[in-house]
Design an enzyme around this catalytic site. Structure first.
Site, PDB file in Angstrom:
ATOM      1  N   SER A   1      -2.983   2.144   3.598  1.00 42.63           N
ATOM      2  CA  SER A   1      -3.718   3.249   4.199  1.00 42.63           C
ATOM      3  C   SER A   1      -3.474   3.297   5.714  1.00 42.63           C
ATOM      4  O   SER A   1      -2.340   3.511   6.147  1.00 42.63           O
ATOM      5  CB  SER A   1      -5.207   3.110   3.876  1.00 42.63           C
ATOM      6  OG  SER A   1      -5.905   4.282   4.207  1.00 42.63           O
ATOM      7  N   ALA A   2      -4.496   3.069   6.520  1.00 38.29           N
ATOM      8  CA  ALA A   2      -4.303   3.052   7.972  1.00 38.29           C
ATOM      9  C   ALA A   2      -3.325   1.962   8.377  1.00 38.29           C
ATOM     10  O   ALA A   2      -2.542   2.130   9.325  1.00 38.29           O
ATOM     11  CB  ALA A   2      -5.649   2.848   8.676  1.00 38.29           C
TER      12      ALA A   2
END
Length: 800
Positions: A428-429
């Site tokens: 994700s991030a």
């Protein structure tokens, strides 16, 4: 799957049940039976309108795939969710048909079940209409609408008013694998119970304890749970989500996870002091570059990391490393104090960046699968605990990740690593930070990683609409309102501190609310009397602002601590010349422009720094296709619908987005979602998909892992297309039936994604490309589970 057969089965089961209950042969309560009949009729109406749309999408969505072996894009995902909803209705309808004569059959309960799925089908019909608009407005093969106005703004406006509670109640997680639905239901119940008690207690223990006592009503009442879930996602700020997602960081839960996960010999939290050091350049190892410590927003501070290793290796218990260790609360490792066998340094190292929307979690939340990776791969893992937004927005996290990567390159002897191969991995991030850290390494001219594994990464942080992002309407882990709050915090548009609220008992809250009510009544009466006595009083006009002075309230959309220099150059870091003769000395000092504070350029003219896109407009455009085949254009436009024509006299109202005769269900929990456009999110070190080709060509082989039902799916597909268009080696694996964040949910490596071709009906698909366009593409399948392999092992052993 035969679309006609699916819809024929739906019509049949609805007609049969509607005829049975409308006849009254069951003798059941009239209201419940009539509700069931009305719902069956309404479902048929939605189905008659959906069937041609679904058939049309099924004929054209293959044009948007990354590869013929990877049938995945946002249009496919939307159609799959619609089919999944219809199959659930068919299954429920057949259950009603088989049990409707039983004395134990509950008409009211089954009517509620069918009403919930009917509401979901209505909202999905609205999403397909918006997807048809995207087909009309986007060019062939492109998934993003490259504009934050128009269609993207319309989607945000519709999202804020459309009903979403039906997807969080009885229909929660219907599109995902049945094995993960109980986990999603537990998370949803915990979320709404946590949200009810949020801000009422001073400590996290108090919130958790109260949540346990109030969670029962949400478990037995799905409609209440759905309404409360919608209220929370619509209205609560990023600080609430930071608090909720950090529950796994508590001592009790982290200790439980540590006991049930793989036991490792080394699990040390490190605090690296912020000191500058030199690294050799890749182009000329006799020259060096100075790596400065992170300094954006909060100044220089130690960089936090965690070293995990299944085996004790030389250097991992050295005095130099132990001097960097920071103490942690909680359970002590069983291997502490015991004499363990030391292995030689590993030839490979994995540097990991955790996910959490840039605002929450640390490496502690991701320990379970990191320990499994260390055991399966036989390598040490260095996980970086970068600073989180909104207290430390972009580019602080990127600076710390890059600094940690360079520190690992300089100190392999402390990590049990020979310094041979290094791989970046993140979810994700963290996947975004893997890509941007590599781009920053290329800009500095230091050694590049040997490979990148980015799991469901966020490659585009702008508010551009795409078909997969329409799934944020129903996704329980990544609603659009939550996603926008996290990205806004990373861009520096969210307040750093939470608004202070009195946290007291229920009796204190009642007393406070009563006092506020009496105060408002007294103040209102006073204002009313004053207006009668002085009805002709004119409001003084505001004084004109001085020349060059901003009017009050016209606050900058970008936080002042964000460097203005990061927008004034095509590369936020200065490029490094490849010719060694261009270096004036053996030691060069490069200063990162993204580290500069805006205060250093306060005397410059405001708005004088152009955006990156103004420097290289031809490179930043990620629209890849040129002219499509005429037959393909005809197929696409046979499904696409143009924007609705405006009605006379409705200029001041927002345009109607749906055909006449249809309107989606509207929410009672209205939210004010505004498009906060910031130049920060268009920086290539923030949105890698917007990076020019010159920056992407320096990347190592990239392995992308995406989820077919993830709102961020199109980010991975389009980024893979970008890399392939410039002949960069890239591998894309798409996992079916799992949600965004499945790594943290599963607690182990993505073994469910390890499959070989030919592709099973509902598993994972993999395709790769590492050669020039037009040549024969090699097939690099995901390794089988028996080999205990993964893309990480392929990179680290040199097989990828």
């Amino acid at each position: 799957m035969d679309t006609k057969a699916v819809f024929a089965a739906l019509y049949s089961v609805c007609e049969e049940n509607a005829a049975f209950f409308s006849g009254g042969s069951k003798g059941s309560p009239g209201d419940a039976a009539q509700r069931l009949v009305d719902t069956m009729v309404l479902i048929q109406g939605h189905a008659h309108n959906l069937e041609p749309v679904v058939s049309g999408f099924a004929a054209v969505y293959h044009h948007f795939d990354f590869d013929p072996h990877i049938p995945a894009n946002g249009y496919r995902s939307l159609v799959k969710v619609v089919r999944c909803c219809i199959l659930h209705i068919i299954q429920k309808g057949r259950y009603i048909t088989a049990n409707r004569r039983s004395i134990f059959f509950r008409v009211a309960h089954n009517a509620k079940e069918m009403e919930a799925y009917c509401n979901a089908l209505c909202q999905l019909r609205a999403l397909l209409y918006l997807a048809q608009r995207m087909l009309h407005d986007n060019s062939h093969g492109n998934l993003f609408f490259q504009d934050e106005s128009g269609l993207s703004e319309s989607f945000v406006r519709e999202y804020s008013s459309m009903h979403k509670g039906c997807f969080y109640g009885r229909c929660l997680g219907f599109q995902f694998s049945p094995a993960i639905r109980p986990c999603l239901q537990t998370l949803a119940i915990g979320l709404v119970a946590f949200g009810e008690n949020y801000k009422r207690h001073q400590s996290g223990i108090g919130v958790a304890a109260s949540s346990i006592f109030t969670s029962g009503k949400y478990a037995i009442d799905p409609e209440l749970r759905g309404a409360e879930f919608e209220r929370i996602t619509q209205n609560l700020d990023v600080h609430f989500w930071k608090s909720f997602w950090n529950i796994t960081e508590t001592e009790v839960l982290s200790g439980l996870a540590s006991m049930t996960s793989t036991q490792v010999k080394v699990n040390r939290a490190l605090s690296v002091p912020p000191l500058s050091f030199d690294l050799p350049l890749m182009a000329d190892d006799t020259a060096s570059v100075t790596i400065a410590p992170p300094s954006a927003h909060v100044g220089t501070a130690p960089v936090q990391m965690r070293l995990i290793s299944y085996d004790m290796r030389d250097g991992q218990d050295s005095e130099a490393l132990l001097s960097l260790a920071r103490s942690e609360g909680g359970a002590i490792s069983l291997s502490l104090g015991l004499k363990t066998k030391r292995l030689p340094p590993s030839p490979c190292l994995l540097v990991h960046f955790h996910g959490g929307g840039f605002v929450a979690q640390t490496s502690k939340s991701h320990e379970p699968y990191l320990k499994s990776w260390s055991q399966d791969l036989g390598v040490p893992i260095l996980s970086v605990d970068y600073s989180l937004a909104p207290e430390a927005p972009f580019p602080r996290a990127l600076e710390e990740c890059f600094y940690a990567y360079c520190w690992a390159l300089r100190n392999p002897h402390l990590l049990g690593w020979t310094g041979e191969k290094v791989c970046l991995a993140g979810d994700s991030a963290g996947g975004n930070l893997c890509l941007t850290t590599s781009m920053r390494a290329a800009a500095f001219g230091v050694r590049m990683p040997d490979g990148i594994v980015a799991v469901y990464p966020a490659t585009l942080l702008t508010a551009y609409a795409s078909p997969s992002r329409l799934l944020t309407l129903m996704d329980p882990l990544l609603p659009l309102s939550v996603l926008s709050k996290c990205l806004s915090a990373y861009a520096g548009n969210e307040p750093q501190e939470e608004a202070q609220v009195e946290k007291a008992s229920t009796l204190s809250l009642v007393r406070r609310d009563t006092a506020l009510l009496l105060r408002d009544m007294r103040q209102g009466a006073s204002n009313w009397i004053r207006s009668l006595l002085d009805s002709n009083a004119a409001t003084p006009a505001p004084a004109p602002a001085a020349a060059g002075e901003k009017p009050p309230g016209a606050a900058d959309t970008v936080r002042k601590s964000i460097s203005e220099a990061c927008f004034s150059s095509p590369h936020a870091d200065p490029p490094v010349a490849s010719d060694a003769s261009k270096f004036p000395s053996r030691k060069l000092s490069f200063r990162s422009q993204t580290c500069q504070d805006l205060a250093s350029s306060n005397h410059s003219a405001p708005h004088s720094a152009p955006l990156l896109s103004e420097h290289t407009p031809e490179d930043v455009n990620f629209f890849l296709s040129t002219d499509a085949d005429p037959s393909t254009c005809r197929d696409l436009f046979s499904v696409a619908i143009p924007p609705p024509a405006g009605q006379e006299g409705a200029e001041l109202e927002p345009p109607r987005e749906f055909p006449l005769g249809f309107e989606p269900l509207r929410s009672e929990q209205l939210s004010e979602m505004r498009m906060q456009s910031s130049p920060v999110v268009k920086d290539p070190f923030c949105s890698p998909l917007l990076a020019p080709d010159s920056m992407l060509k320096g990347l190592p082989p990239v392995h992308l892992v995406a989820c077919a039902l993830d709102p961020m799916l199109d980010d991975s597909v389009m980024f893979a297309k970008r890399l392939r268009s410039i002949d960069q080696p890239v591998t894309l694996c798409v996992v079916d039936d799992l949600p965004h964040g499945f790594l943290s949910l599963s607690g182990f490596a993505p073994s469910s994604a390890r499959r070989t071709r030919p592709r099973p009906p509902s598993r994972a698909s993999t395709a790769s490309w590492s050669g020039p366009t037009g040549a024969r593409r090699p097939r690099l399948p995901w390794p089988t589970p028996q080999r205990k392999a993964s893309p990480l092992s392929g990179i680290l052993t040199g097989r990828a």
